[in-house]
Design an enzyme around this catalytic site. Structure first.
Site, PDB file in Angstrom:
ATOM      1  N   LYS A  52       0.857  -1.199   0.000  1.00  0.00           N
ATOM      2  CA  LYS A  52       0.000   0.000   0.000  1.00  0.00           C
ATOM      3  C   LYS A  52       0.887   1.240   0.000  1.00  0.00           C
ATOM      4  O   LYS A  52       1.870   1.296   0.748  1.00  0.00           O
ATOM      5  CB  LYS A  52      -0.903  -0.027   1.241  1.00  0.00           C
ATOM      6  CG  LYS A  52      -1.947   1.082   1.292  1.00  0.00           C
ATOM      7  CD  LYS A  52      -2.846   0.955   2.528  1.00  0.00           C
ATOM      8  CE  LYS A  52      -3.968   1.988   2.514  1.00  0.00           C
ATOM      9  NZ  LYS A  52      -4.878   1.851   3.688  1.00  0.00           N
ATOM     10  N   SER A 132      -9.904   2.057   2.522  1.00  0.00           N
ATOM     11  CA  SER A 132      -8.976   2.764   1.672  1.00  0.00           C
ATOM     12  C   SER A 132      -7.958   1.862   0.972  1.00  0.00           C
ATOM     13  O   SER A 132      -7.329   2.298   0.000  1.00  0.00           O
ATOM     14  CB  SER A 132      -8.209   3.812   2.488  1.00  0.00           C
ATOM     15  OG  SER A 132      -7.385   3.196   3.454  1.00  0.00           O
ATOM     16  N   SER A 156     -10.286  -0.067   6.804  1.00  0.00           N
ATOM     17  CA  SER A 156      -9.662  -0.016   5.484  1.00  0.00           C
ATOM     18  C   SER A 156      -8.963  -1.283   5.016  1.00  0.00           C
ATOM     19  O   SER A 156      -8.575  -1.351   3.855  1.00  0.00           O
ATOM     20  CB  SER A 156      -8.655   1.129   5.429  1.00  0.00           C
ATOM     21  OG  SER A 156      -9.323   2.309   5.144  1.00  0.00           O
TER      22      SER A 156
END
Ligand code: GLN
Length: 451
Positions: A52, A132, A156
């Site tokens: 990420k 997210s 997330s």
């Protein structure tokens, strides 16, 4: 090489990666081969991952999906990714996310939305992958990585895992170091893995977790053998079903999934116990005060002086204003304004202090419940993945997505999403297993029984 090729072919459509690192990946793969030949490999040696783009990676651009960090190349490595590299994993690239991890659909990214590789039956409409950690989720679901790192502040990791048919765990707050992870809300942020199976998540978390002197909130606890825990079974475990999660208007499909999960666990010898988490209804309100408050403070550092982008102005203040106006997207600006408001003199007691008190009550609810049960079972999200462009007109509608995930974040307890079935439209749905502080092992045991 095969993953690099798959990324080159599919990423232009899915937009799962902001930055790809094909040469780095090949060099790391060669090192992994050498290590396997030398007999010093770990189970993770040679495993290609999506990272990420919130984890600082030395020498590799790290944007947090914000334009304000577009030129930022960190000089150092986050602890979690360093540990993964030391285990021999390969970094395929930096995965897309909501800007500064603020969102539930990946549409707030400054680098464009991510497309969910899943489609509704008989439809070509584009769906969101959740957020997210939407890029991480889409990359693994589309076979553009074997696993991924995510971060979870209010859901997330779990909600995008649920939207893309993956397993993903937010460990106990303090289990993984936050050092080198771009901060959103420091008292809530936790790193965790996303992968196709519970066991893969257990292996990955084993390498990501552990005490780190660089993070004062990281816990001085030994890292247990999470992989062994996945085989324990659920016989004799008491599983709590919280009455308050049966929200008004819960879709029939989601409640049926939940019942199915209960039945599976019961069949395997677990005892099902009705419990109450009475302050659940305040979870979203508390989260959307605490998280923006901490974000407004954490994001003060992007001033055009120390990191990333600068837009020159007439004087210093003008430079700050122009830099921040150009660098931050609308959702990030909204959160900074909410956060600054709830922290400001005159409103602090009514909002921030009150929210902290209610947060404590939510934590107490969990502590009370865990005197009676070993783990808690709930749905992960109120719906399957929704269409790209839906729920965008009103931010509050988007915030409602997090209703089942934020309470565990506020309490700091571990929680995992496991793929548990398909909706009538053929989309993945997830169940959530919540455990006691630092008892990820039971979470893994129950999750493995459900998959
Ligand atoms: N959807 C939540 C938010 O927008 C959670 C995000 C997250 O966990 N990083 O804040």
């Amino acid at each position: 090489a095969a993953h690099n090729a798959a990324i080159a072919a599919l990423n232009p459509r899915l937009n799962a990666y902001i930055t790809t690192t094909p040469e780095l990946a090949l060099a790391q793969a060669q090192a992994a081969d050498a290590r396997i030949a030398a007999g010093t490999a770990t189970p993770l040696t040679g495993i290609p991952l999506a990272i990420k783009d919130l984890f600082c990676t030395a020498g590799v651009r790290t944007t947090a999906a914000s334009k304000i960090l577009e030129p930022f190349i960190p000089p150092y490595e986050s602890t979690v990714t360093r540990q993964l590299l030391e285990a021999g994993t390969i970094c395929l690239g930096k995965a897309n996310l909501d800007e500064f991890a603020m969102g539930s659909s990946n549409i707030t990214s400054g680098y464009g939305p991510v497309e969910n590789p899943w489609k509704r039956n008989g439809s070509d409409a584009k769906l969101v992958p959740g957020g997210s950690s939407g890029g991480s989720a889409a990359a693994v679901a589309a076979r553009l990585a074997l696993g991924a790192t995510g971060t979870d502040t209010g859901g997330s990791i779990r909600q995008p895992a649920s939207f893309t048919g993956l397993a993903g765990i937010k460990p106990t707050y303090g289990r993984c170091s936050r050092y080198g992870i771009v901060a959103f809300a420091s008292s809530l942020d936790q790193a965790g893995p996303m992968a196709r199976t519970v066991e893969d998540c257990a292996i990955l978390l084993g390498a990501m977790a552990g005490f780190d002197p660089h993070d004062s909130t990281s816990a001085e606890r030994a890292v247990p053998d999470f992989t062994a825990a996945t085989g324990r079974g659920v016989k004799g475990l008491r599983i709590g079903i919280p009455a308050e999660y049966r929200m008004d208007g819960m879709s029939g499909e989601i409640s049926a999934l939940w019942e199915k999960g209960v039945a599976w666990l019961r069949e395997q010898g677990a005892e099902i116990v009705d419990i109450s988490l009475p302050h659940t209804k305040y979870g979203l309100a508390v989260y959307y005060i605490v998280a923006p408050a901490e974000a407004s403070s954490n994001l003060a550092r992007y001033d055009g002086v120390r990191f990333g982008k600068r837009v020159d102005g007439e004087d210093l203040i003008d430079m700050y204003e122009r830099t921040r106006a150009a660098g931050f997207g609308p959702e990030v600006k909204r959160r900074i304004m909410i956060g600054t408001y709830v922290l400001s003199h005159g409103y602090y007691d009514a909002y921030y202090l009150k929210a902290q008190k209610v947060r404590n009550l939510i934590l107490r609810d969990f502590n009370n419940a865990f005197e009676k049960v070993d783990a808690i079972l709930t749905p992960t999200a109120p719906s399957a993945a929704f269409g790209l462009g839906e729920k965008m007109d009103d931010p509050v509608t988007m915030y409602l997505n997090d209703v089942f995930t934020v309470p565990a974040s506020l309490a700091g307890v571990p929680a995992m999403s496991i793929p548990a079935g398909l909706s009538a439209e053929g989309l993945p749905l997830g169940l959530q297993v919540i455990g006691k502080h630092f008892d990820e092992e039971t979470v893994f045991a129950v999750s493995a029984a459900l998959e």
